[in-house]
Design an enzyme around this catalytic site. Structure first.
Site, PDB file in Angstrom:
ATOM      1  CG  ASP A  23      -2.398   1.015   1.367  1.00 16.12           C
ATOM      2  OD1 ASP A  23      -2.493   1.391   0.170  1.00 16.12           O
ATOM      3  OD2 ASP A  23      -2.336   1.765   2.046  1.00 16.12           O
ATOM      4  CG  ASP A  25      -1.675   7.593   0.293  1.00 15.00           C
ATOM      5  OD1 ASP A  25      -0.748   8.035   0.136  1.00 15.00           O
ATOM      6  OD2 ASP A  25      -2.548   7.735  -0.073  1.00 15.00           O
ATOM      7  NE  ARG A 116     -12.707   3.430  -2.568  1.00 13.82           N
ATOM      8  CZ  ARG A 116     -11.675   4.509  -2.033  1.00 13.82           C
ATOM      9  NH1 ARG A 116     -10.880   4.490  -2.645  1.00 13.82           N
ATOM     10  NH2 ARG A 116     -11.812   5.112  -0.967  1.00 13.82           N
TER      11      ARG A 116
END
Length: 378
Positions: A23, A25, A116
């Protein structure tokens, strides 16, 4: 869904089977409550950037998989997003590492797309590029863990970003506080497709992998001083002792010079003679002493699920008295054998079948590290 590609490739080494998916952030850069939308908001996590570079240099194939809904909201242009990713690529490259590609989803949650996270399209595309590797997804949020679960791949929760908060909801999930703790978990996965249940024992794995790394270099030093690797065990542990010695004498995964090693417990004539003339409890002492006299730089490996076997403890005590280092593979760290040991590899529980499975796993890890030390192209 979009991706950004980097054409460089890393050197191959101890993580060469790992497909590391990250990932962004909270993992590579600091997160903000509303997401990173401005240049001055992109603050890289230095330890993470160095950790990614280190994993890459050790052979891991690295990708990034990130939700970027602010693109869909009109708060972030794709051009600026690509600039962010180029900055991360460059930072990792400056430390000698490579990120292969950034995959990102620009959609809002209400767009109901299939890329998403926790949906799986991005992960599935990355997996399709490397079907022969062991995929591991590292993230700080529940959506990261859920995406990995839906894709049926390993995932590790990291303690940066939202990681500590997420851990409250997933207290038993495999966890690494930072990249320094992550690397040994990846090493554990690299040559053995560890079950998800085993990976939850992350504390033991991290400690044992670190010990194994140090032990491999210590063995190399003792062998260079004309020492011999001596190995003992009872029953199934005797079989593992034989297995370990065979890997050293012959080879593991790479062609290298044979290493001097002897499994003392498998010498049936000597063991039965000593048991008959003296006692079974002292049956290993004379065979052990015969090697210590001619090779004082030797090292003794003791395999024992309980850590309480009298003949093994007596041999370890003799080695200790003679200045021979003792390495113990045991079930629980708290045992009489552990008190005599210079290096301890422990399974973390006492059930014999599981302990023996884990001991074999760690023996293979050690043999792999020795392969790296003795292979001329490393």
């Amino acid at each position: 869904m979009h991706n950004l590609t980097n054409s460089c490739s890393p050197q191959v080494s101890m993580l060469d089977n790992i497909l590391l998916i990250l990932d962004r952030d909270g993992v590579l850069n600091l997160d903000t409550p509303t997401g990173v939308t401005k240049t001055d908001e992109l603050v890289l996590i230095d330890e993470a950037i160095q950790g990614v570079a280190h994993a890459s240099k050790l052979g891991a194939t690295v990708y990034v998989c990130t939700n970027q809904a602010n693109v869909g909201r009109g708060l972030l242009t794709e051009s600026l997003l690509l600039d962010f990713h180029h900055k991360i690529l460059s930072a990792v490259k400056d430390h000698g590492g490579v990120i292969q590609e950034f995959f990102y989803c620009p959609h809002r949650p209400e767009d109901d797309c299939d890329c998403r996270k926790p949906n799986t399209k991005m992960l599935e595309m990355i997996l399709s590029l490397h079907p022969d590797k062991i995929p591991v997804f590292v993230g700080d949020s529940s959506s990261d863990l859920e995406a990995a679960t839906r894709t049926d791949i390993h995932s590790i929760l990291i303690g940066t970003g939202k990681g500590l908060v997420t851990r409250e909801a997933y207290p038993f999930h495999p966890f690494a506080m930072n990249f320094s703790e992550l690397i040994p978990l990846l090493a554990a996965l690299n040559y053995h497709h560890v079950s998800k249940t085993l990976l939850t024992r992350s504390l033991e794995i991290k400690e044992n992998i670190y010990t194994t790394f140090k032990l491999s270099h210590f063995i190399a030093q003792r062998v260079s001083d004309n020492g011999v690797v001596l190995s003992i065990g009872n029953g199934g542990s005797c079989a593992l002792s034989d297995h370990f010695v065979a890997e050293l004498q012959i080879r593991f995964n790479r062609e290298r010079a044979p290493l001097p090693a002897v499994s003392l417990s498998s010498q049936s004539s000597s063991i039965t003679a000593a048991s008959n003339d003296y006692s079974y409890q002292s049956s290993l002492l004379r065979p052990l002493e015969s090697f210590m006299n001619i090779a004082p730089a030797s090292i003794l490996f003791c395999f024992s699920t309980s850590g309480k076997s009298t003949n093994i403890i007596n041999a370890a005590q003799l080695a200790k008295n003679k200045g021979i280092p003792v390495v113990s593979y045991i079930g629980l760290a708290d045992s009489p054998l552990a008190l005599l040991s210079d290096y301890i590899i422990y399974a973390g529980h006492s059930r014999t079948p599981e302990v023996q499975d884990l001991h074999e796993f760690y023996v293979h890890q050690l043999c792999h590290q020795l392969d790296l030390i003795y292979t001329t192209d490393q």
